[in-house]
Design an enzyme around this catalytic site. Structure first.
Site, PDB file in Angstrom:
ATOM      1  N   CYS A   1       0.819  -1.216   0.000  1.00  0.00           N
ATOM      2  CA  CYS A   1       0.000   0.000   0.000  1.00  0.00           C
ATOM      3  C   CYS A   1       0.854   1.268   0.000  1.00  0.00           C
ATOM      4  O   CYS A   1       0.437   2.302  -0.519  1.00  0.00           O
ATOM      5  CB  CYS A   1      -0.923   0.022   1.217  1.00  0.00           C
ATOM      6  SG  CYS A   1      -1.933  -1.446   1.431  1.00  0.00           S
TER       7      CYS A   1
ATOM      8  N   ASP B   1      -4.831   1.668   5.521  1.00  0.00           N
ATOM      9  CA  ASP B   1      -6.082   2.155   6.116  1.00  0.00           C
ATOM     10  C   ASP B   1      -5.936   3.256   7.159  1.00  0.00           C
ATOM     11  O   ASP B   1      -6.679   4.235   7.148  1.00  0.00           O
ATOM     12  CB  ASP B   1      -6.828   0.992   6.768  1.00  0.00           C
ATOM     13  CG  ASP B   1      -7.224  -0.094   5.790  1.00  0.00           C
ATOM     14  OD1 ASP B   1      -6.890   0.043   4.598  1.00  0.00           O
ATOM     15  OD2 ASP B   1      -7.835  -1.084   6.214  1.00  0.00           O
ATOM     16  N   LYS B   2      -5.019   3.109   8.104  1.00  0.00           N
ATOM     17  CA  LYS B   2      -4.967   4.032   9.239  1.00  0.00           C
ATOM     18  C   LYS B   2      -4.169   5.292   8.933  1.00  0.00           C
ATOM     19  O   LYS B   2      -4.239   6.272   9.675  1.00  0.00           O
ATOM     20  CB  LYS B   2      -4.385   3.336  10.476  1.00  0.00           C
ATOM     21  CG  LYS B   2      -5.084   2.048  10.843  1.00  0.00           C
ATOM     22  CD  LYS B   2      -6.594   2.166  10.886  1.00  0.00           C
ATOM     23  CE  LYS B   2      -7.283   0.832  11.072  1.00  0.00           C
ATOM     24  NZ  LYS B   2      -7.087  -0.128   9.971  1.00  0.00           N
TER      25      LYS B   2
ATOM     26  N   CYS C   1      -5.440  -1.949  -1.081  1.00  0.00           N
ATOM     27  CA  CYS C   1      -6.317  -3.080  -1.415  1.00  0.00           C
ATOM     28  C   CYS C   1      -7.459  -2.639  -2.330  1.00  0.00           C
ATOM     29  O   CYS C   1      -8.064  -1.596  -2.118  1.00  0.00           O
ATOM     30  CB  CYS C   1      -6.851  -3.701  -0.148  1.00  0.00           C
ATOM     31  SG  CYS C   1      -5.554  -4.381   0.917  1.00  0.00           S
TER      32      CYS C   1
ATOM     33  N   GLU D   1      -9.616  -6.061  13.595  1.00  0.00           N
ATOM     34  CA  GLU D   1     -10.575  -6.319  12.519  1.00  0.00           C
ATOM     35  C   GLU D   1     -10.758  -7.825  12.350  1.00  0.00           C
ATOM     36  O   GLU D   1      -9.773  -8.570  12.348  1.00  0.00           O
ATOM     37  CB  GLU D   1     -10.077  -5.729  11.197  1.00  0.00           C
ATOM     38  CG  GLU D   1     -10.023  -4.217  11.205  1.00  0.00           C
ATOM     39  CD  GLU D   1      -9.499  -3.634   9.898  1.00  0.00           C
ATOM     40  OE1 GLU D   1      -9.610  -2.413   9.737  1.00  0.00           O
ATOM     41  OE2 GLU D   1      -8.982  -4.404   9.070  1.00  0.00           O
TER      42      GLU D   1
ATOM     43  N   ASP E   1      -2.189  -3.741   7.669  1.00  0.00           N
ATOM     44  CA  ASP E   1      -3.346  -4.466   8.188  1.00  0.00           C
ATOM     45  C   ASP E   1      -3.450  -5.861   7.589  1.00  0.00           C
ATOM     46  O   ASP E   1      -3.747  -6.838   8.277  1.00  0.00           O
ATOM     47  CB  ASP E   1      -4.629  -3.691   7.886  1.00  0.00           C
ATOM     48  CG  ASP E   1      -4.795  -2.472   8.780  1.00  0.00           C
ATOM     49  OD1 ASP E   1      -3.862  -2.179   9.549  1.00  0.00           O
ATOM     50  OD2 ASP E   1      -5.843  -1.816   8.698  1.00  0.00           O
TER      51      ASP E   1
ATOM     52  N   SER F   1     -12.789  -5.440   8.821  1.00  0.00           N
ATOM     53  CA  SER F   1     -12.111  -4.918   7.649  1.00  0.00           C
ATOM     54  C   SER F   1     -13.146  -4.460   6.640  1.00  0.00           C
ATOM     55  O   SER F   1     -14.280  -4.959   6.611  1.00  0.00           O
ATOM     56  CB  SER F   1     -11.245  -6.019   7.036  1.00  0.00           C
ATOM     57  OG  SER F   1     -10.902  -5.713   5.709  1.00  0.00           O
TER      58      SER F   1
END
Length: 560
Positions: free
Chosen positions: A53, A127-128, A198, A449, A85, A475
């Site tokens: 990512c 994500d974060k 993703c 998650e 993640d 997730s």
């Protein structure tokens, strides 16, 4: 909007004879005489080789720096962390995932505050990173632009597009002897072809879209491939855009208003986005001093339809949406239908309506974004539930494909690992409501998650036959009949803590209820006997987080 001194913060660090030592240090990293008279713009890079990512973001940061410099400012690149993640999922390490959001926010604030930077371009991938960057922007309130690192291109296996969730679900299929060892290996080796986040409408793409709708990234930043000319240009333009914001005196809290958050929620719903958007938008709003609650998601969700046929519950990937024009035509549709506030300011210096004025429609015949007359779902898939198991709320992701009502017998697990083992071994049967507790922000700690259990359920073919509830999270890749963010969480004495095997639990999306079929007297009697478990961590980052974090219904913040 008050007029800003373009060197309000940096001149404190670099101007005057007494700042000669400061300037001396900066000369060593490339400053020249003329640079000390320019606005200094931080380029917050989340580059790391721990995840695809973010593996390309160092190059994107250099493009943003070049954009700042070309526009007359002085760009300064600095790094913050990321965690992966997808790699931590299903392990003890995943407890650090949500924690990293706070670490990222705090670390960017620390650099910006210490170094006296006048504005920031922040580039996030996993994500974060994204909510972490936005929390800092809202806190500092210095001219800011967010750049999304971009979506991954899909992998290919036997002529079909695959991604990371394909691998998680293949694990369930493998345990059910539907695929061989070699087939599992082949999917594993095909799913991730290169850089980017993703590929479905999972949390990264959801949050990128939400941030664009919030007005904090440039038009269509959320819908570009990670490796593309469009993403390179996005970074360069972002560098120039920050200086324009400085010139016009526009700061993040001028953009991140209550109406802007309503726009973000609307776009998340229309795209069928991740439940994590609820948690993150609540946290960002708090930092922006905007009052946002779970009930705002219900209010907006009653009128906004799900229009995007995107994974995990749909057919298409983000890369497919990029090919037909991205998120902008969808936003134009929503604006024209009266679902967006067109007068909200954005980082372009223009309003949302002005940004969308020249945006054309999607190509005729495309199947990714449905019409309002033929939605995937007439109202939101993000359902806020209350009840005797969720006095302060829970978040369900119910697309409608799995139904909107479920009653079953509880099968209770004290951790994600134990639940996963039971699913893979066949202990979980049709009609079960899987309860995974002590996975909340304080109890986990870190609110993991549950992608591994939900993917195993789908791989086992039980997607319509079992439900799963937890005080943990899901997730963006999770789908099925799932309810997370159950509050109060079990660790603080929420009723989830006293559920026993065989108790009847009902999830009713129509009535927006989550209940265990027990009399109030019985619930009170069980709670009276309940004793809080000892903390799983007593030292280090997770222990500090557990002591400071708020409830999930408030955004799981550490600075309330």
């Amino acid at each position: 909007m008050a007029e800003l001194d373009p060197r309000h913060f940096s001149k404190i660090v670099t101007a005057g004879a007494d700042r000669a030592p400061n300037r001396s240090m900066l000369r060593a990293v490339g400053f020249r005489d003329e640079d000390f008279n320019k606005s200094q713009i931080g380029i917050a890079s989340t580059w790391s080789m721990v995840t695809p990512c973010n593996m390309h973001i160092d190059q994107l940061a250099r493009q943003a720096e070049a954009g700042v410099n070309a526009a007359g400012g002085k760009g300064i690149i600095f790094n913050t962390i990321t965690v992966a993640d997808g790699i931590g999922m299903g392990t003890e390490g995943m407890k650090y995932s949500l924690v990293s959001r706070e670490v990222i926010a705090d670390s960017i604030e620390a650099v910006m505050g210490c170094e006296g930077l006048d504005g920031v371009v922040a580039i996030g991938g996993c994500d974060k990173n994204m909510p972490g960057c936005l929390i800092t922007m809202a806190r500092l309130n210095r001219p800011s632009v967010f750049v999304y690192g971009g979506t991954i291109l899909p992998g290919c296996y036997e002529g079909k597009k695959v991604d990371i969730v394909s691998v998680f679900e293949a694990v369930g299929a493998h345990s059910n002897q539907k695929i061989s060892d070699q087939e599992l290996k082949n999917i594993e080796c095909s799913a991730i072809p290169g850089p980017g986040s993703c590929g479905g409408m999972y949390t990264a793409n959801t949050m990128a879209s939400a941030i664009e709708a919030l007005g904090m990234s440039l038009p269509n930043s959320s819908a570009q491939a990670a490796i593309s000319q469009a993403k390179t240009e996005d970074c360069r333009h972002a560098g120039a855009a920050v200086l324009n914001l400085l010139k016009k005196g526009i700061r993040p809290r001028d953009i991140m208003t209550k109406k802007a958050f309503e726009n973000a929620i609307t776009v998340v719903i229309a795209l069928g986005g991740s439940t994590n958007a609820v948690l993150h938008l609540l946290a960002i709003a708090h930092s922006a001093q905007v009052k946002l609650s779970l009930d705002d998601f219900t209010r907006i969700g009653k009128k906004v339809p799900v229009l995007a046929d995107l994974k995990p519950s749909g057919r298409f990937l983000m890369a497919d949406l990029v090919e037909i024009g991205g998120v902008q035509p969808l936003m134009k549709l929503l604006l024209d239908k009266g679902f967006l506030h067109g007068d909200c300011l954005t980082v372009t210096g223009l309003t949302m309506a002005e940004n969308l004025a020249r945006v054309g429609p999607y190509p005729v015949g495309q199947e990714i974004i449905r019409s309002f007359e033929n939605p995937i779902k007439k109202s939101s898939h993000l359902i806020i539930l209350y009840g005797n198991l969720a006095a302060t709320g829970a978040v369900a992701k119910i697309s409608g494909k799995e139904g909107e009502f479920f009653t079953g017998r509880a099968i209770v697990f004290e951790s994600e690992e134990k639940a996963l083992q039971a699913i893979l071994s066949g202990k979980v049967k049709k009609g079960h409501v899987i309860v995974i507790r002590y996975e909340g922000p304080q109890g986990g700690p870190g609110m993991r998650e549950m992608l591994s259990p939900t993917s195993a359920i789908m791989g086992k073919g039980l997607g319509k036959d079992v439900a799963l509830i937890t005080d943990g999270r899901f997730s963006g890749g999770s789908h099925g009949f799932v309810v997370g963010h159950v509050t109060p969480e079990a660790f603080v004495g929420g009723p989830l803590a006293i559920i026993r095997n065989g108790d009847t639990i009902t999830i009713d999306a129509h009535k927006r209820r989550l209940d265990v079929q027990l009399a109030d007297k019985e619930i009170k009697a069980r709670l009276k006997k309940w004793r809080q478990p000892k903390p799983r961590y007593t030292r280090g980052l997770l222990a500090k987080y557990a002591r400071s974090v708020s409830s999930a219904h408030l955004g799981a913040l550490t600075d309330l």
